[in-house]
Design an enzyme around this catalytic site. Structure first.
Site, PDB file in Angstrom:
ATOM      1  N   GLU A  52     -31.395  -9.456  32.384  1.00 32.93           N
ATOM      2  CA  GLU A  52     -30.649  -8.190  32.425  1.00 32.93           C
ATOM      3  C   GLU A  52     -29.497  -8.152  31.420  1.00 32.93           C
ATOM      4  O   GLU A  52     -29.294  -7.142  30.741  1.00 32.93           O
ATOM      5  CB  GLU A  52     -30.116  -7.978  33.846  1.00 32.93           C
ATOM      6  CG  GLU A  52     -29.335  -6.697  34.038  1.00 32.93           C
ATOM      7  CD  GLU A  52     -28.888  -6.532  35.476  1.00 32.93           C
ATOM      8  OE1 GLU A  52     -27.712  -6.188  35.681  1.00 32.93           O
ATOM      9  OE2 GLU A  52     -29.704  -6.752  36.395  1.00 32.93           O
ATOM     10  N   ARG A  83     -29.981  -8.490  43.048  1.00 31.46           N
ATOM     11  CA  ARG A  83     -29.746  -9.226  41.809  1.00 31.46           C
ATOM     12  C   ARG A  83     -31.096  -9.665  41.256  1.00 31.46           C
ATOM     13  O   ARG A  83     -31.983 -10.095  42.002  1.00 31.46           O
ATOM     14  CB  ARG A  83     -28.845 -10.448  42.037  1.00 31.46           C
ATOM     15  CG  ARG A  83     -27.381 -10.112  42.253  1.00 31.46           C
ATOM     16  CD  ARG A  83     -26.720  -9.570  40.995  1.00 31.46           C
ATOM     17  NE  ARG A  83     -25.293  -9.325  41.161  1.00 31.46           N
ATOM     18  CZ  ARG A  83     -24.774  -8.181  41.549  1.00 31.46           C
ATOM     19  NH1 ARG A  83     -25.571  -7.159  41.850  1.00 31.46           N
ATOM     20  NH2 ARG A  83     -23.459  -8.037  41.642  1.00 31.46           N
ATOM     21  N   HIS A 118     -29.395  -0.946  36.292  1.00 27.45           N
ATOM     22  CA  HIS A 118     -28.310  -1.415  37.160  1.00 27.45           C
ATOM     23  C   HIS A 118     -27.312  -0.281  37.428  1.00 27.45           C
ATOM     24  O   HIS A 118     -26.096  -0.426  37.231  1.00 27.45           O
ATOM     25  CB  HIS A 118     -27.583  -2.612  36.557  1.00 27.45           C
ATOM     26  CG  HIS A 118     -26.933  -3.474  37.598  1.00 27.45           C
ATOM     27  ND1 HIS A 118     -26.885  -4.842  37.530  1.00 27.45           N
ATOM     28  CD2 HIS A 118     -26.294  -3.154  38.757  1.00 27.45           C
ATOM     29  CE1 HIS A 118     -26.256  -5.336  38.570  1.00 27.45           C
ATOM     30  NE2 HIS A 118     -25.877  -4.321  39.340  1.00 27.45           N
TER      31      HIS A 118
END
Length: 291
Positions: free
Chosen positions: A215, A185, A254
């Site tokens: 993000e 993360r 991601h």
């Protein structure tokens, strides 16, 4: 059933008064207010197993990409530059990998690294004795891991205690030629620490991020005009984008978990979970915090 970009907080839960089961098709749960769910009697279930091999493979592929200068080579060749300048890589055999977090994904990274012939350090609040026996993993403090690892891999879940686990203070411990990979993360690694490291000729082996601070903004650019982001979100995103100005930094958006096989396993797991809950009005396992 929700996914990574579905934020479930008290405001959302207040509108779902009849909610009994909340399934997230993710391993991490930092997008869910777990305590608020527990207070309302909502069963929260994450998916800790569907992509542990998938993410581990992606992590190792990022390591190879940096070590062999593959992204630089591809860019040069596409520009019809076939010179070897800037393409001097290094071997992984015999190097030391430091794995921060040895849950399902961390274990799989250790298995693959052992097969490559790497020495393995690890840091975890719950050391796994089997990893010591199988792959010669040595558990050390976070500081020792940062000092002695050639490759640092972040594999812990994100919550308050892991926020900026790698920061402006301890980044100073890393080797000049070390490499850092984060497929866990974004907020676990402080962006300012990475910028400092690069400016001070640390982490010359490279940085590879599948997750990063800011993000949500960067992956949901279409929402910028709707003013759904805070000034802090913009600040984090701009700092993250600054990292891309360095030639030894690579990003993936991601996608470490994103393979046909993993998605198929995830869908099958969701169907099984819903079926079990409907039949039994409960689950054998409720909220599971694996990584």
């Amino acid at each position: 059933m929700i996914y990574l970009r579905s934020l479930v907080d008290e405001k959302v839960l207040d509108q779902l008064s009849n909610l009994k089961l909340l399934i997230t098709r993710t391993t991490g749960t930092d997008h869910i207010d777990i305590l608020s769910c527990q207070k309302r009697g909502v069963v929260v279930v994450n998916s800790p197993y569907f992509a542990f091999t998938t993410v581990a493979e992606h992590t190792i592929s990022l390591i190879f990409t940096l070590a062999k200068r593959i992204s630089t080579a591809i860019s040069k060749v596409k520009n019809l530059d076939f010179s070897r300048e800037g393409l001097l890589g290094f071997d992984l055999f015999g190097k030391t990998i430091g794995i921060i977090g040895t849950g399902n994904i961390g274990k799989e990274v250790a298995r693959i690294a052992y097969g490559i012939g790497m020495k393995i350090l690890a840091h975890d609040i719950k050391p796994d004795l089997q990893l010591k026996e199988k792959f010669g993993v040595s558990y050390v403090s976070l500081e020792e891991l940062l000092k002695h690892s050639d490759i640092i891999v972040v594999m812990v879940p994100y919550y308050s205690k892991t926020h900026h686990m790698i920061n402006l203070e301890n980044i100073k411990l890393v080797k000049d030629e070390a490499m850092l990979i984060n497929t866990a993360r974004g907020p676990i690694v402080e962006t300012e620490a990475l910028i400092w490291a690069l400016q001070n000729r640390k982490l010359q082996g490279g940085i590879a991020l599948d997750v990063f601070e800011g993000e949500r903004l960067l992956l949901e650019m279409e929402k910028i005009l709707k003013n759904r982001f805070s000034p802090q979100d913009y600040e984090k995103a701009l700092k993250t984008l600054h990292l891309l100005s360095y030639p030894n930094v690579i990003f993936t958006p991601h996608t470490a978990h994103y393979t046909k096989d993993a998605l198929r396993r995830n869908i099958h797991w969701v169907a099984q979970t819903i079926t079990q809950f409907v039949k039994n009005k409960c689950l054998l396992t409720t909220y599971s915090f694996y990584f």
